[in-house]
Write an enzyme that holds these catalytic residues in place. Structure first.
Site, PDB file in Angstrom:
ATOM      1  N   HIS A   1     -58.045  27.201  34.286  1.00  0.00           N
ATOM      2  CA  HIS A   1     -58.574  28.192  35.232  1.00  0.00           C
ATOM      3  C   HIS A   1     -57.553  29.265  35.582  1.00  0.00           C
ATOM      4  CE1 HIS A   1     -61.275  24.666  35.908  1.00  0.00           C
ATOM      5  NE2 HIS A   1     -62.160  25.641  35.882  1.00  0.00           N
ATOM      6  N   ILE A   2     -56.327  28.845  35.854  1.00  0.00           N
ATOM      7  CA  ILE A   2     -55.313  29.818  36.305  1.00  0.00           C
ATOM      8  C   ILE A   2     -54.774  30.620  35.121  1.00  0.00           C
ATOM      9  CG2 ILE A   2     -53.046  30.076  37.398  1.00  0.00           C
ATOM     10  CD1 ILE A   2     -53.784  27.523  39.069  1.00  0.00           C
TER      11      ILE A   2
ATOM     12  N   ASP B   1     -52.260  25.681  24.300  1.00  0.00           N
ATOM     13  CA  ASP B   1     -52.926  24.660  25.116  1.00  0.00           C
ATOM     14  C   ASP B   1     -53.305  23.524  24.178  1.00  0.00           C
ATOM     15  OD1 ASP B   1     -54.948  23.174  26.720  1.00  0.00           O
ATOM     16  OD2 ASP B   1     -54.797  24.897  28.071  1.00  0.00           O
TER      17      ASP B   1
ATOM     18  N   VAL C   1     -49.745  24.437  33.362  1.00  0.00           N
ATOM     19  CA  VAL C   1     -50.255  23.111  32.976  1.00  0.00           C
ATOM     20  C   VAL C   1     -50.039  22.136  34.131  1.00  0.00           C
ATOM     21  CG1 VAL C   1     -49.925  23.372  30.494  1.00  0.00           C
ATOM     22  CG2 VAL C   1     -48.035  22.568  31.886  1.00  0.00           C
ATOM     23  N   PRO C   2     -50.868  21.090  34.183  1.00  0.00           N
ATOM     24  CA  PRO C   2     -50.609  20.052  35.189  1.00  0.00           C
ATOM     25  C   PRO C   2     -49.342  19.276  34.815  1.00  0.00           C
ATOM     26  CG  PRO C   2     -52.816  19.832  34.213  1.00  0.00           C
ATOM     27  CD  PRO C   2     -52.057  20.793  33.371  1.00  0.00           C
TER      28      PRO C   2
ATOM     29  N   ASN D   1     -44.949  15.416  30.245  1.00  0.00           N
ATOM     30  CA  ASN D   1     -44.390  16.782  30.140  1.00  0.00           C
ATOM     31  C   ASN D   1     -43.363  17.090  31.225  1.00  0.00           C
ATOM     32  OD1 ASN D   1     -46.052  17.179  32.325  1.00  0.00           O
ATOM     33  ND2 ASN D   1     -47.372  18.721  31.362  1.00  0.00           N
TER      34      ASN D   1
ATOM     35  N   CYS E   1     -45.308  28.691  38.222  1.00  0.00           N
ATOM     36  CA  CYS E   1     -46.168  28.584  39.414  1.00  0.00           C
ATOM     37  C   CYS E   1     -47.031  27.319  39.274  1.00  0.00           C
ATOM     38  CB  CYS E   1     -47.071  29.808  39.549  1.00  0.00           C
ATOM     39  SG  CYS E   1     -46.198  31.274  40.103  1.00  0.00           S
TER      40      CYS E   1
ATOM     41  N   ARG F   1     -45.788  23.300  38.443  1.00  0.00           N
ATOM     42  CA  ARG F   1     -45.132  22.188  39.125  1.00  0.00           C
ATOM     43  C   ARG F   1     -43.636  22.222  38.826  1.00  0.00           C
ATOM     44  NH1 ARG F   1     -48.697  22.133  41.995  1.00  0.00           N
ATOM     45  NH2 ARG F   1     -50.080  20.446  42.673  1.00  0.00           N
TER      46      ARG F   1
ATOM     47  N   ASP G   1     -42.236  29.539  41.922  1.00  0.00           N
ATOM     48  CA  ASP G   1     -42.988  29.201  43.143  1.00  0.00           C
ATOM     49  C   ASP G   1     -42.863  27.709  43.428  1.00  0.00           C
ATOM     50  OD1 ASP G   1     -44.837  29.858  45.304  1.00  0.00           O
ATOM     51  OD2 ASP G   1     -46.285  28.618  44.201  1.00  0.00           O
TER      52      ASP G   1
ATOM     53  N   GLU H   1     -38.538  20.171  45.437  1.00  0.00           N
ATOM     54  CA  GLU H   1     -38.790  21.254  46.401  1.00  0.00           C
ATOM     55  C   GLU H   1     -39.002  20.750  47.825  1.00  0.00           C
ATOM     56  OE1 GLU H   1     -42.268  22.901  44.456  1.00  0.00           O
ATOM     57  OE2 GLU H   1     -43.606  22.055  45.961  1.00  0.00           O
TER      58      GLU H   1
ATOM     59  N   HIS I   1     -43.749  27.562  47.199  1.00  0.00           N
ATOM     60  CA  HIS I   1     -45.012  26.955  46.766  1.00  0.00           C
ATOM     61  C   HIS I   1     -46.173  27.627  47.531  1.00  0.00           C
ATOM     62  CE1 HIS I   1     -46.777  23.037  44.883  1.00  0.00           C
ATOM     63  NE2 HIS I   1     -47.682  24.005  44.880  1.00  0.00           N
TER      64      HIS I   1
HETATM   65  P1  NAD Z   1     -56.702  23.492  34.711  1.00  0.00           P
HETATM   66  O1  NAD Z   1     -56.915  22.012  34.640  1.00  0.00           O
HETATM   67  O2  NAD Z   1     -57.869  24.384  34.828  1.00  0.00           O
HETATM   68  O3  NAD Z   1     -55.880  23.945  33.420  1.00  0.00           O
HETATM   69  C1  NAD Z   1     -54.792  23.233  32.916  1.00  0.00           C
HETATM   70  C2  NAD Z   1     -54.723  23.492  31.428  1.00  0.00           C
HETATM   71  O4  NAD Z   1     -53.545  22.871  30.922  1.00  0.00           O
HETATM   72  C3  NAD Z   1     -55.912  22.872  30.655  1.00  0.00           C
HETATM   73  O5  NAD Z   1     -56.507  23.855  29.846  1.00  0.00           O
HETATM   74  C4  NAD Z   1     -55.280  21.758  29.842  1.00  0.00           C
HETATM   75  O6  NAD Z   1     -55.911  21.567  28.581  1.00  0.00           O
HETATM   76  C5  NAD Z   1     -53.872  22.281  29.673  1.00  0.00           C
HETATM   77  N1  NAD Z   1     -52.860  21.274  29.394  1.00  0.00           N
HETATM   78  C6  NAD Z   1     -52.717  20.062  29.942  1.00  0.00           C
HETATM   79  N2  NAD Z   1     -51.610  19.467  29.462  1.00  0.00           N
HETATM   80  C7  NAD Z   1     -51.051  20.333  28.600  1.00  0.00           C
HETATM   81  C8  NAD Z   1     -49.877  20.297  27.790  1.00  0.00           C
HETATM   82  N3  NAD Z   1     -49.051  19.239  27.811  1.00  0.00           N
HETATM   83  N4  NAD Z   1     -49.597  21.371  27.013  1.00  0.00           N
HETATM   84  C9  NAD Z   1     -50.437  22.427  27.011  1.00  0.00           C
HETATM   85  N5  NAD Z   1     -51.544  22.530  27.755  1.00  0.00           N
HETATM   86  C10 NAD Z   1     -51.850  21.492  28.539  1.00  0.00           C
HETATM   87  O7  NAD Z   1     -55.680  23.709  35.900  1.00  0.00           O
HETATM   88  P2  NAD Z   1     -55.384  25.071  36.670  1.00  0.00           P
HETATM   89  O8  NAD Z   1     -56.335  25.220  37.798  1.00  0.00           O
HETATM   90  O9  NAD Z   1     -55.231  26.165  35.700  1.00  0.00           O
HETATM   91  O10 NAD Z   1     -53.974  24.706  37.322  1.00  0.00           O
HETATM   92  C11 NAD Z   1     -52.831  24.456  36.545  1.00  0.00           C
HETATM   93  C12 NAD Z   1     -51.743  23.847  37.406  1.00  0.00           C
HETATM   94  O11 NAD Z   1     -51.295  24.792  38.351  1.00  0.00           O
HETATM   95  C13 NAD Z   1     -52.239  22.679  38.298  1.00  0.00           C
HETATM   96  O12 NAD Z   1     -52.279  21.464  37.594  1.00  0.00           O
HETATM   97  C14 NAD Z   1     -51.216  22.661  39.392  1.00  0.00           C
HETATM   98  O13 NAD Z   1     -50.142  21.829  39.032  1.00  0.00           O
HETATM   99  C15 NAD Z   1     -50.720  24.106  39.450  1.00  0.00           C
HETATM  100  N6  NAD Z   1     -51.133  24.790  40.696  1.00  0.00           N
HETATM  101  C16 NAD Z   1     -50.176  25.394  41.430  1.00  0.00           C
HETATM  102  C17 NAD Z   1     -50.516  26.073  42.589  1.00  0.00           C
HETATM  103  C18 NAD Z   1     -49.489  26.786  43.419  1.00  0.00           C
HETATM  104  O14 NAD Z   1     -49.772  27.147  44.574  1.00  0.00           O
HETATM  105  N7  NAD Z   1     -48.305  27.053  42.908  1.00  0.00           N
HETATM  106  C19 NAD Z   1     -51.853  26.102  43.002  1.00  0.00           C
HETATM  107  C20 NAD Z   1     -52.808  25.480  42.211  1.00  0.00           C
HETATM  108  C21 NAD Z   1     -52.427  24.828  41.048  1.00  0.00           C
HETATM  109  C1  COI Z   2     -52.383  22.887  44.115  1.00  0.00           C
HETATM  110  O1  COI Z   2     -53.505  23.264  44.525  1.00  0.00           O
HETATM  111  O2  COI Z   2     -52.255  22.033  43.219  1.00  0.00           O
HETATM  112  C2  COI Z   2     -51.174  23.456  44.706  1.00  0.00           C
HETATM  113  O3  COI Z   2     -50.138  23.395  44.100  1.00  0.00           O
HETATM  114  C3  COI Z   2     -51.259  24.052  46.069  1.00  0.00           C
HETATM  115  C4  COI Z   2     -50.425  23.318  47.084  1.00  0.00           C
HETATM  116  C5  COI Z   2     -50.893  23.641  48.465  1.00  0.00           C
HETATM  117  C6  COI Z   2     -50.366  21.827  46.907  1.00  0.00           C
END
Ligand code: NAD
Ligand code: COI
Length: 334
Positions: free
Chosen positions: A155-156, A175, A206-207, A212, A233, A235, A259, A264, A297
């Site tokens: 999504h992001i 991906d 990526v998560p 990883n 941005c 983890r 971020d 952290e 964050h």
């Molecule tokens: P998402 O699940 O929509 O997308 C994650 C993508 O990563 C998927 O397409 C998946 O196939 C891919 N993936 C998984 N493991 C992989 C790997 N080892 N190599 C390559 N690709 C891989 O998630 P999203 O909504 O895009 O969010 C991504 C990450 O962003 C979240 O898991 C979270 O950790 C982080 N996040 C951070 C914040 C913030 O405030 N900084 C907020 C929301 C999410």
């Molecule tokens: C997430 O939604 O995964 C984030 O990293 C946001 C944070 C408030 C935990």
């Protein structure tokens, strides 16, 4: 029916109030404290809990909830890497997240971090603070000259790609699962090594999994272009901070926008008055550099995101309590 929520901040209260008004048959209790073994007992009488924190959810805290008869946990955020699935399964919990509260919030922040590095904004700010209103030597770079390697096209990552294309940047992506639209555009490369080879900016979306952790290590950095920019941005634990510091020291990495950081929680969410007081030497080292931008964050932190985080998490928890199966249940068996 009662839902108890942890870690509720003042900025969440208006959305929470709206949700309560729309769901008058549900009693809502909440605390500003995160979910710990001590605070867990506050949920007594509730059927489910809603929570948000970046610190680990301990087995002790989950055991207290289990003893209170609570089976449903709904987090208000995306990432669930701070849960141990074995604990959830042993104690019989069902977990939901909010998979799409606002990918734009994080994507916009990501592209802003890139832009601030490319146009050397922290260095201009430092000059400004010294009354220096000159141009040189802080000459910038343009997005359209960059090849941005986007790791993770979920999504992001996909919103990041769209915004970057608007700026005219070239994008390559990696991906483990291919998205149809990104595939059609021909953006995927076959390996991370290829992405590192081509990219002048690498951005992580990526998560975090055990597999990883520290994927950006000495070896990965050695495969990147000289003068690469790194953006994280996603983890903190995806990046080995020692390797990052080494890369910045040698000039291999021209700058970083972070971020999230490994460890952290030792620094974020508190006021240190000065970066000299940061109690984590690695983070302090990064924070002192003008080619490193750290945000606490906060990429997610927008009005739209907060509203959606509250609404979806409470809706999901209510659905679980009512015996429904919302689509955002996390598969904790994997
Ligand atoms: P998402 O699940 O929509 O997308 C994650 C993508 O990563 C998927 O397409 C998946 O196939 C891919 N993936 C998984 N493991 C992989 C790997 N080892 N190599 C390559 N690709 C891989 O998630 P999203 O909504 O895009 O969010 C991504 C990450 O962003 C979240 O898991 C979270 O950790 C982080 N996040 C951070 C914040 C913030 O405030 N900084 C907020 C929301 C999410
Ligand atoms: C997430 O939604 O995964 C984030 O990293 C946001 C944070 C408030 C935990």
């Amino acid at each position: 029916m009662k839902i108890f929520a942890y870690g509720i901040r003042k900025d969440e209260e208006p959305s929470l109030k709206k949700w309560e008004q729309a769901n008058p048959n549900i009693e809502v209790g909440f605390t500003k404290y995160t979910l710990t073994a001590d605070s867990a007992r506050l949920a007594e009488g509730a059927s489910g809990v809603v929570t948000l924190q970046t610190s680990p959810y301990t087995r002790e805290a989950l055991t207290v909830l289990n003893k209170l008869g609570i089976k449903f946990i709904s987090i208000r955020n995306v990432g669930f890497d701070n849960f141990n699935f074995k604990d959830l399964n042993d104690l019989g919990f069902t977990l939901t997240n909010v998979p799409v509260y606002s990918p734009n919030a994080i994507a916009e922040h990501t592209v802003l971090l890139m832009g601030r590095l490319l146009r050397r904004v922290p260095e201009f700010d430092e000059k400004f603070d010294n009354g220096d209103f000159t141009w040189a030597p802080t000459i910038g770079k343009e997005y359209r000259e960059q090849t941005v390697g986007v790791i993770g096209t979920g999504h992001i990552g996909r919103v990041v790609i769209k915004i970057l294309q608007g700026f005219g940047a070239k994008v390559v992506a990696y991906d483990v699962y291919h998205n149809e639209d990104i595939e059609k555009q021909g953006l995927y490369v076959d390996s991370l090594e290829e992405l590192y080879k081509q990219s002048s900016i690498v951005t992580l979306h990526v998560p975090l999994f055990n597999s990883n952790k520290y994927m950006i290590d000495d070896q990965a950095i050695s495969q990147m272009k000289d003068g690469v920019y790194l953006i994280n941005c996603a983890r903190g634990e995806l990046v080995d901070t020692d390797a990052l510091i080494k890369g910045l020291d040698s000039g291999k990495i021209a700058g970083a926008g972070l971020d999230v950081l490994d460890d952290e929680n030792s620094v974020f969410g508190k006021v240190w008055s000065s970066i000299n007081n940061i109690p984590n030497e690695k983070i302090k080292n990064l924070a002192k550099r003008t080619n490193v931008i750290i945000t606490p964050h906060s990429a997610f932190y927008t009005e739209t995101a907060i509203h959606n985080m509250i609404t979806t998490s409470f809706d999901s928890n209510k659905a679980l309590i009512e015996g429904l199966k919302p689509s955002n249940i996390i598969d904790t068996t994997k």
